[in-house]
Design an enzyme around this catalytic site. Structure first.
Site, PDB file in Angstrom:
ATOM      1  N   ASP A   1       0.822  -1.210   0.000  1.00  0.00           N
ATOM      2  CA  ASP A   1       0.000   0.000   0.000  1.00  0.00           C
ATOM      3  C   ASP A   1       0.853   1.255   0.000  1.00  0.00           C
ATOM      4  O   ASP A   1       2.049   1.229   0.302  1.00  0.00           O
ATOM      5  CB  ASP A   1      -0.924   0.012   1.224  1.00  0.00           C
ATOM      6  CG  ASP A   1      -0.158   0.068   2.541  1.00  0.00           C
ATOM      7  OD1 ASP A   1       0.808  -0.713   2.695  1.00  0.00           O
ATOM      8  OD2 ASP A   1      -0.500   0.885   3.416  1.00  0.00           O
TER       9      ASP A   1
ATOM     10  N   GLU B   1       0.186  -1.138   5.639  1.00  0.00           N
ATOM     11  CA  GLU B   1       1.281  -0.751   6.531  1.00  0.00           C
ATOM     12  C   GLU B   1       1.160   0.711   6.925  1.00  0.00           C
ATOM     13  O   GLU B   1       1.406   1.083   8.081  1.00  0.00           O
ATOM     14  CB  GLU B   1       2.618  -1.011   5.823  1.00  0.00           C
ATOM     15  CG  GLU B   1       3.853  -0.856   6.706  1.00  0.00           C
ATOM     16  CD  GLU B   1       4.414   0.559   6.746  1.00  0.00           C
ATOM     17  OE1 GLU B   1       5.316   0.815   7.555  1.00  0.00           O
ATOM     18  OE2 GLU B   1       3.951   1.431   5.968  1.00  0.00           O
TER      19      GLU B   1
END
Length: 376
Positions: free
Chosen positions: A77, A138
């Site tokens: 991400d 994350e």
């Protein structure tokens, strides 16, 4: 080893990754891309679902089973804005045009991992077992690493590719991070007719925010109030306000003392105003501190030097999946991929750093083929 890297392919992979929109919890498109690439590199891939998203776990069987397995990790991400991403590239760097982030955090890492795996397959290089973990979300609180199924991970040593700055930086320590929420409840009243009957939660919250420790507390500790919400209208004395803050420190005793001071000050102020105060806290991740010695660290430093790069041990004030891996008894070292000015629309990566990061990674993987099972 350096001449084995296909720099043109590495750059192409990075650009393809950067063009995939993958904000936290929306990693399906990039996940599909990565499954295909991992399988092409000879990995067996598991999609490990959890409630909010998923992780990818890949295994490339080693040619030297008597040696230590190695975990390679990056996150899928990115922060936003990424919609409609536009990229500029010249002979020196890849950068955002200024309207979005570039996404080199952490797609530069993913590209380096994929290229290293491709080289190993093409050149039939000897290596131990390689485990690859691409985590999700994350950037929103290490969700993927926290929800990883660790029963499926054999490696006790890991390279996490998620640090900014020039290639060569080795993160040997990161802080414990706690977040908190303060809910302040006052007493509503009509602001124009009878404000005397009210107790403004905003005024109480402001007094708390002005009084508690903030910013750089000491070289190893920081504190911040980053979000405030409350009130309903200008003609209503506000009843409720919520403050969201955080504290980080490499020293547990200092972190706890700072927390106690912040919470104690807030309670004193709330009592003085006769407001109600509720405080809730949560530990996001725990600190780690790695020795600069030991077989794995020496292996890593030697790999940098073989690439003509002097390793630079460093501490960080931020967290990464390495914090969670270390909590789960995996000796995880976070290294820089070369990304710069991350979390901003000025983000860029130098092509030299993109290539050097991959060279270092390949050196580490092949060197692990000579590291037999022994304490780290």
């Amino acid at each position: 080893m350096k001449n084995l890297i296909n720099e043109q392919r590495l750059l192409k992979t990075f650009l393809e990754l950067a063009e995939i929109n993958s904000p936290s919890f929306s990693e399906r498109d990039i996940g599909a891309f990565l499954i295909k690439r991992l399988e092409q590199a000879g990995c067996r891939v598991l999609v490990q679902e959890y409630q909010e998203s998923f992780n990818l776990i890949g295994l490339k069987q080693g040619t030297r089973p008597e040696t230590e397995p190695l975990l390679l990790s990056a996150h899928m991400d990115t922060i936003e804005p990424t919609e409609g991403i536009r990229i500029s590239i010249d002979e020196e760097m890849v950068r955002s045009t200024g309207d979005t982030v570039l996404g080199s955090d952490d797609k530069s890492a993913i590209a380096q991992v994929l290229e290293a795996l491709d080289v190993i397959r093409e050149q039939d290089l000897p290596h131990g077992d390689i485990e690859v973990v691409f985590t999700s979300a994350e950037e929103r609180g290490l969700f993927g690493a926290k929800n990883l199924d660790y029963s499926r991970i054999r490696s006790r040593q890991a390279l996490v590719l998620d640090s900014s700055g020039s290639v060569g930086k080795i993160i040997v320590g990161a802080p414990t991070h706690i977040t908190y929420e303060m809910r302040i409840v006052g007493r509503p009243a009509h602001a124009g007719i009878e404000p005397e009957l009210g107790l403004s939660a905003i005024r109480v919250a402001g007094a708390i925010a002005a009084a508690v420790p903030d910013g750089r507390i000491d070289p190893m500790t920081t504190a911040n109030i980053g979000l405030i919400s409350g009130g309903t209208a200008t003609n209503v004395v506000p009843k409720e306000v919520v403050l969201h803050g955080e504290i980080r420190s490499h020293e547990e005793a200092v972190l706890r003392a700072t927390r106690d001071r912040i919470f104690g000050t807030a309670r004193e102020i709330a009592d003085r105003y006769k407001a109600t105060l509720d405080i809730r806290e949560r530990e996001e991740y725990r600190s780690f501190s790695l020795s600069s010695e030991g077989p794995f660290m020496e292996l890593l430093k030697a790999a940098f030097r073989r690439c003509g790069i002097e390793p630079v041990p460093a501490l960080t004030g931020g967290g990464s999946d390495a914090n969670i891996f270390n909590q789960n008894s995996i000796y995880a070292v976070n290294i820089s991929t070369g990304m710069q000015k991350v979390h901003s629309t000025d983000e860029f990566i130098l092509l030299k750093d993109l290539y050097d990061g991959c060279h270092v990674l390949l050196e580490c993987i092949t060197a692990m083929g000579d590291l037999r099972h022994e304490p780290i």
